[in-house]
Motif scaffolding. Structure first.
Motif, short mmCIF file in Angstrom:
data_model
loop_
_atom_site.label_atom_id
_atom_site.label_comp_id
_atom_site.label_asym_id
_atom_site.label_seq_id
_atom_site.Cartn_x
_atom_site.Cartn_y
_atom_site.Cartn_z
N ILE A 1 0.86 -1.18 0.00
CA ILE A 1 0.00 0.00 0.00
C ILE A 1 0.90 1.23 0.00
CG2 ILE A 1 -1.72 1.28 1.34
CD1 ILE A 1 -2.62 -1.45 2.49
N PRO A 2 0.61 2.24 -0.81
CA PRO A 2 1.44 3.44 -0.83
C PRO A 2 1.68 3.98 0.58
CG PRO A 2 -0.15 3.54 -2.61
CD PRO A 2 -0.49 2.33 -1.79
N ALA A 3 2.93 4.33 0.87
CA ALA A 3 3.31 4.75 2.22
C ALA A 3 2.48 5.94 2.69
CB ALA A 3 4.80 5.09 2.25
N GLU A 4 2.13 6.84 1.75
CA GLU A 4 1.36 8.01 2.17
C GLU A 4 -0.04 7.63 2.63
OE1 GLU A 4 1.25 8.13 -2.47
OE2 GLU A 4 2.59 7.47 -0.85
N TYR A 5 -0.60 6.54 2.07
CA TYR A 5 -1.91 6.08 2.52
C TYR A 5 -1.81 5.46 3.92
CZ TYR A 5 -3.63 6.61 -2.30
OH TYR A 5 -3.99 7.11 -3.54
N VAL A 6 -0.76 4.68 4.13
CA VAL A 6 -0.58 4.07 5.44
C VAL A 6 -0.39 5.15 6.50
CG1 VAL A 6 0.84 2.51 6.83
CG2 VAL A 6 0.41 1.98 4.42
N GLU A 7 0.44 6.13 6.18
CA GLU A 7 0.74 7.20 7.13
C GLU A 7 -0.51 8.04 7.43
OE1 GLU A 7 2.63 9.75 9.71
OE2 GLU A 7 3.35 7.85 8.88
#
Length: 645
Positions: free
Chosen positions: A228-234
């Motif tokens: 999952i794109p890191a920005e979504y996780v963050e």
């Protein structure tokens, strides 16, 4: 319909409250007899002949998100998704209309809703792959991606179209994930988690499946978030309760619970983002070389002798397609949206309705939400069997007391002003007796100025505020600080719901005034005031002689202002959410025959895989339905790859 204060409850309220797991008696009671896509007149005429077992089951497949919205366009960005979701209400689609099965055709060895496997000869085309996964929800997506990464060629088939794709997944409980450990949450003893689930299932669940969930769900979540794109996780992954409730000792009335739930929320709108985020996992699968067939409704499995070697699908235009495979994973969901399967298979729901004097052969007498059961029917046609009972359905017959907007277990007073229960036993699996209350019974939760301190003594299930969700905690604190006394009440953010929802809380400077506000008068008011005094005496003693409330939650009602949340029962049983009862599998998620031998090439995961909960859904951590489904797909893929090798 039941009422909470002065407000009527609808299916819309039910779905939003279901996300929190703190739905009131009124809300759940009001749901009896309702189901997605159910006709207003209840059962319809049979679609084929009335001969036992000869109904046309193909007429009972869901059309949910299969070309219903020709102008639909899949959201390409989180902002587009948030705009599309509006106020954040969860989807409950995927069901179908009843066949109108006659009582004489009810509960047969070959049920009328099952009939014979359809024979399809007009095949438009045929494709080949190593692994075919049916269903692109949580379990199917993880299974497909993992098989593809392990070197298999995989086709993932989903009945919804790409542009219309949605799901009602929200919370996911995964133990010992890096997301939690990196924030300082102590590592959990996974064997304790496993043992707690087995205790709650009274031994009816499959120990290997339950152990996989307890010991490997954290591993699965860490693997999943890597795609999952890191920005979504963050931005969206909210690790609920990771700060913990500092005064909770980890066990309440013998029930253990742990901080392990992840929710995917947008902070500004509070919308559930997982149905959008999972699309990035679909993209990762395709980038790894996998292929997705959107709008492919599974019709029947293909067999060579006993072995399953593929499946036939129907696309949204009506054409049939065959996909041959060395292994097939069916992750097509439950049967909660199929009125006839629900009636026949969900024995606890059927008999709960019967206990209310309803017609136990009427498909409209019990409600529910979920998928059309087509995946389960395909497995049964191939020789699989359903797990044994009781088959309760998720949360069937399990109501909670009205509750405060911010969650919590609080002293509860009934129609006569007296306490009538152990309020600390509020998790799924412990409150079924509330369904036996007659219509119009007043239920009142009460707390005082120390409400937030009291929350710190409560556990990690559905019964408490997520104290790590700072953006919601801040608003709730502000709402409570700006309380208004009187009969009109004041709005407090509904803590665990998706979207910006608010609930009414009532405040008073004295307990006498609070009694007037909630509707106590005469003898009931006198009983209420005496009962609060009695309750405070038990708190001082440190032991609840009356109802056995856990000592850590025996906190007095003594400091003004005093707060109440109240509602009245709806007089109907709670119908439950989706169904967890499904086909029998072995420890490797292989679908079993009646003599408990695996069907070569056939596997089940998610809500198509039975024996995950035994007798009833239970929540030592809120969100374990989705967490368990994801983990089952992850582990089923492991068995598939091992068998192919």
């Amino acid at each position: 319909m039941g009422k909470n204060g002065t407000r009527s409850w609808s299916r819309r309220d039910f779905l939003k409250g279901a996300a929190a797991g703190t739905v009131s008696v009124a809300a759940l009671g009001a749901m009896a007899g309702c189901s997605p896509q159910q006709t207003s007149s209840g059962a319809s005429e049979p679609t084929a002949s009335t001969e036992a077992g000869s109904y046309d089951v193909m007429k009972e497949l869901s059309t949910f998100n299969r070309g219903e919205k020709p102008d639909a366009k899949a959201p390409a960005t989180p902002e587009e998704y948030i705009t599309m979701k509006g106020d954040g209400v969860l989807s409950a689609g995927g069901g179908c209309d009843p066949l109108g099965i006659k009582p004489a055709d009810f509960m047969l060895n070959k049920p009328a809703w099952l009939g014979d496997a359809p024979e399809v000869t007009d095949i438009a085309d045929t494709e080949e792959c190593d692994v075919l996964v049916i269903g692109a929800g949580n379990a199917g997506t993880t299974s497909a991606l993992r098989c593809q990464e392990e070197g298999a060629s995989v086709i993932l088939a989903e009945m919804q179209t790409y542009d219309e794709y949605d799901e009602y997944a929200c919370d996911m409980a995964c133990y010992n994930s890096k997301l939690f450990l990196d924030k300082g949450t102590p590592e959990i003893d996974a064997t304790e988690v496993f043992n707690e689930y087995m205790r709650l299932s009274r031994g009816h669940a499959h120990q290997k499946i339950v152990r996989d969930y307890a010991t490997r769900s954290g591993e699965m979540l860490d693997w999943l978030t890597g795609h999952i794109p890191a920005e979504y996780v963050e931005k969206y992954a909210k690790t609920s309760n990771y700060k913990g409730n500092e005064n909770f000792n980890g066990e309440c009335c013998g029930q253990k619970s742990w901080p392990a739930m992840t929710q995917w929320r947008d902070e500004e709108t509070n919308i559930n983002m997982w149905p959008f985020v999972i699309r990035s996992v679909h993209t990762a699968f395709e980038e790894a070389g996998g292929a997705i067939k959107w709008g492919y409704q599974g019709v029947v499995l293909v067999q060579d002798g006993d072995a399953v070697t593929g499946a036939v699908f129907q696309d949204v235009d009506g054409a049939y397609h065959r996909i041959n495979a060395k292994a097939v994973v069916v992750a097509a969901g439950d049967f909660g949206g199929n009125p006839d399967m629900r009636l026949d298979l969900a024995d606890t729901m059927r008999n709960l309705a019967w206990s209310y004097g309803n017609d136990r052969t009427d498909a409209s007498s019990i409600g529910g939400m979920g998928r059309d059961g087509s995946g389960i029917r395909m497995c049964l046609w191939a020789g699989g069997t359903m797990e044994g009972g009781p088959r309760a359905g998720q949360s069937c017959g399990i109501n909670g007391v009205p509750g405060f907007a911010f969650g919590g277990a609080w002293p509860c007073f009934g129609n006569d002003g007296k306490r009538f229960m152990n309020e600390t036993m509020v998790k799924h699996g412990s409150n079924g007796y509330l369904d036996m209350l007659p219509e119009g019974q007043l239920l009142v939760n009460v707390t005082d100025a120390n409400w937030e301190e009291y929350l710190s003594h409560q556990g990690f299930g559905h019964e408490t505020m997520d104290r790590s969700s700072d953006y919601m905690v801040a608003e709730v604190r502000e709402n409570m600080a700006n309380y208004k006394t009187g009969k009109d009440g004041f709005d407090v953010r509904a803590f665990s719901r998706f979207g910006k929802e608010y609930s009414t809380v009532y405040a008073a400077d004295t307990l006498e005034e609070l009694a007037d506000i909630v509707g106590y008068s005469g003898e009931a008011k006198e009983s209420f005031l005496a009962e609060v005094e009695r309750y405070n005496e038990l708190c001082a003693k440190g032991h609840d002689d009356d109802w056995g409330c856990d000592p850590q939650n025996l906190l007095p009602i003594k400091d003004a202002p005093f707060f109440a949340s109240f509602g009245t029962t709806g007089g109907n049983p709670s119908g439950g959410l989706c169904q967890h009862a499904a086909v029998c599998t072995d420890g490797g998620y292989r679908v079993l025959t009646g003599d408990k031998q695996p069907i070569p090439g056939l596997y089940a995961a998610g809500n198509t895989c039975g024996q995950r909960y035994g007798i009833q859904y239970a929540t030592p951590t809120a969100g374990n339905s989705c967490g368990s489904a994801l983990t089952s797909g992850y582990c089923a893929a492991e068995s598939v790859i091992a068998d192919l090798a």
